[in-house]
Design a protein around this motif. Structure first.
Motif, PDB file in Angstrom:
ATOM      1  N   ARG A   1       0.838  -1.214   0.000  1.00 19.80           N
ATOM      2  CA  ARG A   1       0.000   0.000   0.000  1.00 19.80           C
ATOM      3  C   ARG A   1       0.863   1.250   0.000  1.00 19.80           C
ATOM      4  NH1 ARG A   1      -2.697   2.201   5.343  1.00 19.80           N
ATOM      5  NH2 ARG A   1      -0.471   2.709   5.512  1.00 19.80           N
ATOM      6  N   ASP A   2       1.882   1.294   0.843  1.00 21.48           N
ATOM      7  CA  ASP A   2       2.743   2.474   0.927  1.00 21.48           C
ATOM      8  C   ASP A   2       3.542   2.668  -0.361  1.00 21.48           C
ATOM      9  OD1 ASP A   2       1.783   2.823   3.469  1.00 21.48           O
ATOM     10  OD2 ASP A   2       3.533   1.955   4.468  1.00 21.48           O
ATOM     11  N   ALA A   3       3.955   1.572  -0.981  1.00 21.29           N
ATOM     12  CA  ALA A   3       4.684   1.674  -2.244  1.00 21.29           C
ATOM     13  C   ALA A   3       3.780   2.235  -3.339  1.00 21.29           C
ATOM     14  CB  ALA A   3       5.226   0.312  -2.654  1.00 21.29           C
ATOM     15  N   ALA A   4       2.513   1.813  -3.336  1.00 22.98           N
ATOM     16  CA  ALA A   4       1.560   2.342  -4.311  1.00 22.98           C
ATOM     17  C   ALA A   4       1.316   3.831  -4.081  1.00 22.98           C
ATOM     18  CB  ALA A   4       0.248   1.563  -4.229  1.00 22.98           C
ATOM     19  N   CYS A   5       1.246   4.228  -2.819  1.00 17.39           N
ATOM     20  CA  CYS A   5       1.093   5.657  -2.495  1.00 17.39           C
ATOM     21  C   CYS A   5       2.287   6.452  -3.013  1.00 17.39           C
ATOM     22  CB  CYS A   5       0.950   5.838  -0.989  1.00 17.39           C
ATOM     23  SG  CYS A   5      -0.642   5.316  -0.308  1.00 17.39           S
ATOM     24  N   LEU A   6       3.484   5.921  -2.816  1.00 14.52           N
ATOM     25  CA  LEU A   6       4.689   6.600  -3.291  1.00 14.52           C
ATOM     26  C   LEU A   6       4.688   6.712  -4.813  1.00 14.52           C
ATOM     27  CD1 LEU A   6       7.428   7.851  -2.588  1.00 14.52           C
ATOM     28  CD2 LEU A   6       8.418   5.558  -2.723  1.00 14.52           C
ATOM     29  N   PHE A   7       4.227   5.662  -5.493  1.00 15.85           N
ATOM     30  CA  PHE A   7       4.132   5.691  -6.958  1.00 15.85           C
ATOM     31  C   PHE A   7       3.189   6.809  -7.399  1.00 15.85           C
ATOM     32  CE2 PHE A   7       2.316   4.532 -11.016  1.00 15.85           C
ATOM     33  CZ  PHE A   7       3.388   4.046 -11.746  1.00 15.85           C
ATOM     34  N   LEU A   8       2.018   6.905  -6.754  1.00 18.96           N
ATOM     35  CA  LEU A   8       1.054   7.947  -7.103  1.00 18.96           C
ATOM     36  C   LEU A   8       1.618   9.337  -6.825  1.00 18.96           C
ATOM     37  CD1 LEU A   8      -2.244   6.333  -5.767  1.00 18.96           C
ATOM     38  CD2 LEU A   8      -1.657   6.773  -8.160  1.00 18.96           C
TER      39      LEU A   8
ATOM     40  N   ILE B   1      -6.264  11.771  -7.146  1.00 20.29           N
ATOM     41  CA  ILE B   1      -5.420  11.070  -6.176  1.00 20.29           C
ATOM     42  C   ILE B   1      -5.829  11.437  -4.757  1.00 20.29           C
ATOM     43  CG2 ILE B   1      -3.060  10.934  -5.275  1.00 20.29           C
ATOM     44  CD1 ILE B   1      -2.076  11.190  -8.158  1.00 20.29           C
ATOM     45  N   HIS B   2      -6.123  12.712  -4.533  1.00 21.80           N
ATOM     46  CA  HIS B   2      -6.553  13.152  -3.198  1.00 21.80           C
ATOM     47  C   HIS B   2      -7.823  12.422  -2.761  1.00 21.80           C
ATOM     48  CE1 HIS B   2      -7.819  15.718   0.113  1.00 21.80           C
ATOM     49  NE2 HIS B   2      -8.948  15.933  -0.526  1.00 21.80           N
ATOM     50  N   CYS B   3      -8.817  12.392  -3.623  1.00 20.76           N
ATOM     51  CA  CYS B   3     -10.085  11.747  -3.267  1.00 20.76           C
ATOM     52  C   CYS B   3      -9.915  10.239  -3.096  1.00 20.76           C
ATOM     53  CB  CYS B   3     -11.137  12.042  -4.333  1.00 20.76           C
ATOM     54  SG  CYS B   3     -11.594  13.794  -4.464  1.00 20.76           S
ATOM     55  N   PHE B   4      -9.100   9.627  -3.970  1.00 21.58           N
ATOM     56  CA  PHE B   4      -8.847   8.188  -3.870  1.00 21.58           C
ATOM     57  C   PHE B   4      -8.129   7.859  -2.564  1.00 21.58           C
ATOM     58  CE2 PHE B   4      -6.180   4.446  -4.774  1.00 21.58           C
ATOM     59  CZ  PHE B   4      -7.173   3.541  -5.128  1.00 21.58           C
ATOM     60  N   ALA B   5      -7.124   8.664  -2.211  1.00 24.53           N
ATOM     61  CA  ALA B   5      -6.384   8.440  -0.962  1.00 24.53           C
ATOM     62  C   ALA B   5      -7.290   8.645   0.245  1.00 24.53           C
ATOM     63  CB  ALA B   5      -5.187   9.384  -0.893  1.00 24.53           C
ATOM     64  N   GLU B   6      -8.188   9.590   0.161  1.00 25.61           N
ATOM     65  CA  GLU B   6      -9.118   9.833   1.262  1.00 25.61           C
ATOM     66  C   GLU B   6     -10.044   8.637   1.470  1.00 25.61           C
ATOM     67  OE1 GLU B   6     -11.736  13.639   2.690  1.00 25.61           O
ATOM     68  OE2 GLU B   6     -11.984  13.002   0.602  1.00 25.61           O
ATOM     69  N   GLN B   7     -10.496   8.028   0.380  1.00 32.90           N
ATOM     70  CA  GLN B   7     -11.381   6.864   0.476  1.00 32.90           C
ATOM     71  C   GLN B   7     -10.688   5.680   1.130  1.00 32.90           C
ATOM     72  OE1 GLN B   7     -12.545   6.134  -3.557  1.00 32.90           O
ATOM     73  NE2 GLN B   7     -13.865   7.948  -3.691  1.00 32.90           N
ATOM     74  N   HIS B   8      -9.374   5.595   0.976  1.00 34.60           N
ATOM     75  CA  HIS B   8      -8.625   4.452   1.491  1.00 34.60           C
ATOM     76  C   HIS B   8      -7.813   4.798   2.733  1.00 34.60           C
ATOM     77  CE1 HIS B   8      -9.593   3.191  -2.630  1.00 34.60           C
ATOM     78  NE2 HIS B   8      -9.507   1.951  -2.168  1.00 34.60           N
ATOM     79  N   ALA B   9      -8.112   5.957   3.326  1.00 23.78           N
ATOM     80  CA  ALA B   9      -7.485   6.369   4.588  1.00 23.78           C
ATOM     81  C   ALA B   9      -5.958   6.429   4.488  1.00 23.78           C
ATOM     82  CB  ALA B   9      -7.903   5.436   5.724  1.00 23.78           C
TER      83      ALA B   9
END
Length: 629
Positions: free
Chosen positions: A165-172, A184-192
């Motif tokens: 999960r953290d690696a995917a966040c770093l990629f984004l 990306i902001h809204c997607f990250a918010e949905q997945h906490a």
């Protein structure tokens, strides 16, 4: 496989005790070459005290274990669970799944039905993502691409595979730009994914002028748009750009968005718009004309422009400058006395950074002057006392854009220890000392004609009054009159001047008499702080006047007793600077009053201790600020 029994047998055959290695082995140390597959965590000589211990570590062991487990999985050997995703079966080992995922560990260690099932159904995960995550579990490697990153993050988040999960966040984060940051902001918010969520929002705020032209912006929900446009950190060159972005968003789906447009418009700081833009663009927008709430916002902004000297009373979240503005609101402290030394310095205090900077100093040394800020962001300084004790008639205007003091028309009467206030666009000079007598006279300055005129005098000659304008009236409180009272007592009398009738009337007296106090308006009420109260000398007492009920009440006292301090209101708080504690002690501290808790606390220090200073809030250009040396 070669085990310990085999080693013992060989040692016995060579007549070597089984708990010792042959001499040649004891002398040979593990290789340190870069291509060696073994290493030693303990480099002590075996001939020393630790000769009976030898810690051996195989660097490739963990990879070999993973490879072996993966081979077993692919061959279907020793697998004790089957994961079913949309009908596709994946063989696996419970211990491996539990080791790499807290989700599976909780599942298999619980008393749920899944802990005993041979086939476990998984929902909310795509088949390809389950395959990738299983490969990661058995190999520690995974390939993240633009096409799979969102689905992979979602699956890793569900199954609590946090490294993926953290690696995917770093990629984004590394592939973030103006066209996708909102998604990306809204997607990250949905997945906490809080860190990614905040970084994407910050990116959108910092690049708003570019972001608002992309498709993602037009698709924002009203609540999310409000979250962006209400932020102080929104980076814009001017507030007109915010309104244009909001209007573009509305016009994309006007029928759907009409009911929510008021909530969005409320976040645009209409009072900071040009009055011409407000009239030509905002007021003429059909959705604004048809919505009474929107019309009210426009009227509020108009009043802000029409009544510039009442802007402090009209202050709301919509009148606050955004952090991207090239000006900042600060407290300007002018002059004062430090141990009877008259100061020319003009400095400002930033409440956010707790720092001081210098501005152009006064043209000459003068104390006991009056100072007021106009609604057009200029300062007027009037009167005062020269070092030789004579009173001054001079008047100066400070322009923060040019950082320059300009002399204006002089007062009719020289005045020191006067009160100064801005009311309905005019400057009022109240009472004071002309060098020989205390004054009951009051004069008014009209900036449009650069001239002074006398108005109806007060009923009593006074010095050191606390004067404030509020809601179209002039209030005079807390003064000194040696002609009436003995022993230098202050006076509790309060008078109010009505400029429309040119008349004075008395109001309810203060709770304690005082002179040399400071006054301000906060939340529609008049505060009087500090000053001289004969029974206790200098005081820290604070009282508050309710205009509607004509009543006074005590508020929490200040931390320090202060005579002739400076005072200013910033962002809903009162700041009191300097003042005298006694005849031989001057304060350099700053106190702040929190109305919500009715409490004071020391929040900073001044460059020098002083009293008789004047303080006002002002907008100054960041480029003009020079660091205090």
């Amino acid at each position: 496989m070669l085990g310990l029994g085999h080693v013992a047998m060989n040692a016995a055959e060579k007549n070597v005790p089984s708990n010792r290695l042959p001499y040649n082995s004891r002398q040979r140390q593990p290789s340190t070459d870069s291509d060696s597959s073994t290493t030693s965590d303990n480099n002590r000589s075996m001939d020393g005290p630790g000769a009976n211990e030898y810690k051996f570590t195989e660097n490739t062991h963990s990879n070999e274990i993973l490879q072996g487990l993966n081979d077993l999985r692919k061959n279907g050997q020793f697998c004790d669970v089957t994961l079913s995703v949309d009908g596709v079966k994946f063989l696996a080992h419970r211990n491996v799944l539990s080791s790499f995922s807290p989700y599976f560990k909780a599942m298999f260690l619980s008393k749920l039905a899944e802990s005993k099932q041979n086939v476990v159904q998984l929902k909310g995960v795509e088949v390809d993502m389950m395959s990738l995550l299983l490969d990661y579990a058995y190999t520690s490697s995974i390939v993240i691409t633009r096409s799979n990153v969102q689905a992979l993050l979602s699956a890793a988040n569900l199954l609590q595979v946090l490294p993926v999960r953290d690696a995917a966040c770093l990629f984004l984060e590394r592939h973030m730009d103006a066209s996708n940051c909102l998604g990306i902001h809204c997607f990250a918010e949905q997945h906490a994914c809080t860190d990614l969520q905040n970084k994407a929002k910050d990116y959108a705020l910092q690049n708003f002028l570019e972001v608002c032209h992309h498709e993602e912006f037009l698709g924002l929900l009203p609540a999310k748009l409000v979250e962006l446009t209400s932020s102080d950190n929104l980076q814009v060159d001017k507030e007109e750009s915010v309104f244009q972005a909001v209007a573009r968003w509305y016009n994309d789906k006007p029928e759907i968005r009409r009911p929510d447009f008021y909530k969005v418009l409320e976040t645009v700081r209409l009072p900071l718009l040009s009055p011409y833009f407000l009239h030509d663009c905002v007021e003429n927008m059909p959705v604004v004309k048809q919505n009474p709430d929107c019309c009210q916002l426009v009227e509020e902004a108009k009043l802000y422009h029409l009544l510039p000297d009442r802007r402090a009373e009209l202050s709301t979240s919509r009148t606050k400058q955004r952090n991207s503005a090239d000006t900042i609101e600060v407290i300007v402290a002018v002059g004062g006395e430090d141990d009877k030394v008259v100061l020319r310095s003009v400095e400002y205090y930033c409440t956010k950074t707790n720092t001081w900077r210098t501005l152009a100093c006064l043209p000459f040394a003068v104390s006991k002057h009056g100072l007021v800020a106009s609604g057009k962001n200029t300062l007027y300084l009037a009167g005062g006392e020269f070092p030789d004790g004579s009173a001054s008639r001079t008047v100066w205007r400070y322009d923060p854009v040019l950082d320059f003091w300009q002399e204006m028309a002089s007062m009719i009467v020289p005045r020191s220890e006067l009160g100064l206030a801005m009311l309905d666009g005019c400057v009022y000079a109240v009472g004071g000392w002309d060098g020989a007598y205390r004054l009951e006279s009051v004069e008014r300055y009209d900036p449009s004609t650069n001239s002074w005129s006398m108005i109806e005098p007060m009923k009593m000659a006074i010095t050191s009054p606390a004067v404030i304008a509020h809601d179209g009236m002039l209030y005079v409180t807390g003064w000194y009159s040696g002609a009436v009272l003995e022993d230098g007592d202050g006076i509790e009398l309060v008078q109010r001047y009505n400029p429309r009738t040119d008349t004075w009337n008395e109001l309810s007296p203060m709770l304690i008499p005082r002179s040399g106090a400071a006054t301000c308006v906060l939340n529609g009420q008049i505060f009087v702080v500090g000053g001289w109260h004969a029974s206790t000398e200098n005081t820290n007492r604070v009282e508050c006047y309710n205009v509607q009920s004509d009543t006074w009440e005590f508020k929490a006292p200040m931390c320090e007793r202060r005579y002739r301090p400076g005072i200013a209101v910033m962002e809903g708080k009162i700041y009191v600077l300097g003042g005298e504690e006694g005849w031989d002690r001057y304060h350099d501290t700053i106190e702040c009053y929190e109305p919500e808790t009715d409490s004071w606390k020391i929040t900073g220090e001044m460059p020098t201790s002083r009293s008789w200073l004047s303080c006002v809030p002002l907008q100054v250009k960041k480029s003009l600020c020079r660091e205090k040396s």
